[in-house]
Design an enzyme around this catalytic site. Structure first.
Site, PDB file in Angstrom:
ATOM      1  N   CYS A 107       0.777  -1.236   0.112  1.00 53.63           N
ATOM      2  CA  CYS A 107      -0.066   0.008   0.141  1.00 53.63           C
ATOM      3  C   CYS A 107       1.005   1.235   0.074  1.00 53.63           C
ATOM      4  O   CYS A 107       1.427   1.478   0.826  1.00 53.63           O
ATOM      5  CB  CYS A 107      -0.677  -0.217   1.339  1.00 53.63           C
ATOM      6  SG  CYS A 107      -2.102   1.256   1.245  1.00 53.63           S
ATOM      7  N   CYS A 136      38.226   6.628   3.850  1.00 62.35           N
ATOM      8  CA  CYS A 136      37.642   7.744   3.601  1.00 62.35           C
ATOM      9  C   CYS A 136      36.881   7.814   2.254  1.00 62.35           C
ATOM     10  O   CYS A 136      37.383   7.556   1.518  1.00 62.35           O
ATOM     11  CB  CYS A 136      38.509   9.143   3.582  1.00 62.35           C
ATOM     12  SG  CYS A 136      37.643  10.637   3.205  1.00 62.35           S
TER      13      CYS A 136
END
Length: 285
Positions: A107, A136
């Site tokens: 839904c 990083c």
């Protein structure tokens, strides 16, 4: 792909709101094509899986594999569905209603969706997603985005225990997230194996919870697979490296929600006009 959302779209997608029943654009819509996430563009549903449930919201009895994540609500009464890529709220899923042979009803709020007509969706459908963490994210992003067949690379956070983490929270070592990149690629132009091999050659997979001068669990080496085939390939490459004598510490983990990092982290080295300080290419295969 990343879109600016209207205030009402933010209420639905970011703050888990619900649009009024029978008000949505796609409630009674019968076009042929695919429905993708309004926030990030990821394909979520095919029109062939849409059906009229009479509930007042677009209903689907199946999703594109791996595109939708299910999470029980805190009260245990319903199960929320979100975009597996960006975490955007879609609606709720219900089982056992007997409305279709698949016995499932997604839904979904129309405002969480964007429809792409049949014939225009082919390039979108063939895209795949790969997620890598190797220190990083600035450097990994910089090295990976140069590969032909890579359509986009985003820096972000994955593998932690909190939603919508900030950079400061991740760096505090309290959330468990890794700095990572999410790669959208065209598998007809570049294979996942090629990307995974490159990942192992642009960072040092033998360093535990660090990469060069950067130390901490957010800098760990980890592959977050989005398909069983990716898992198999990652594990095969790790075995190959170990046979070559590398003491690989890279984890192989199912992909969870990828949270896009702050805008100032995106394309960092390209914007700065500099090169990575802790990533470079080393041939290992």
């Amino acid at each position: 792909m990343k879109k600016e959302l209207t205030e009402e779209e933010k209420r639905i997608i970011l703050h888990k709101g619900t649009e009024a029943p029978f008000s949505g654009e796609y409630c009674n819509f019968k076009g042929k094509g695919i429905y993708r996430c309004k926030a990030c563009g990821t394909p979520l549903y095919r029109s062939g899986d849409k059906f009229d449930s009479g509930c007042g919201w677009p209903s689907f009895d199946d999703e594109i594999p791996g595109a939708v994540r299910r999470t029980p609500d805190a009260d245990g009464r319903r199960t929320e569905i979100t975009c597996a890529r960006c975490g955007g709220h879609l609606g709720h899923v219900f089982l056992g209603e007997g409305l279709t042979p698949k016995n499932t009803r997604h839904c979904v709020n129309s405002l969480s969706l964007e429809f792409v007509p049949e014939g225009k969706e082919r390039r979108t459908e063939r895209m795949e997603t790969a997620i890598f963490a190797g220190g990083c994210f600035w450097g990994v992003e910089y090295m990976m985005e140069k590969t032909p067949g890579v359509l986009s690379v985003e820096s972000g956070y994955i593998g932690g225990k909190t939603d919508h983490p900030s950079y400061e929270e991740v760096c505090s070592h309290t959330t468990g997230h890794a700095e990572a990149i999410q790669v959208i690629f065209d598998p007809t132009k570049v294979s996942y194996e090629t990307l995974a091999r490159l990942f192992f050659e642009i960072h040092d997979p033998t360093q535990l919870n660090r990469q060069g001068p950067d130390v901490g669990d957010q800098y760990r080496s980890e592959i977050f697979y989005t398909t069983p085939a990716q898992k198999e390939m990652a594990e095969r490459l790790i075995r190959t490296l170990k046979e070559k004598g590398y003491d690989v510490v890279t984890r192989v983990t199912p992909a969870a929600t990828f949270w896009k990092a702050e805008n100032y982290h995106q394309d960092y080295y390209r914007r700065k006009g500099t090169r990575p300080y802790c990533h470079g290419y080393t041939k290992r295969f």
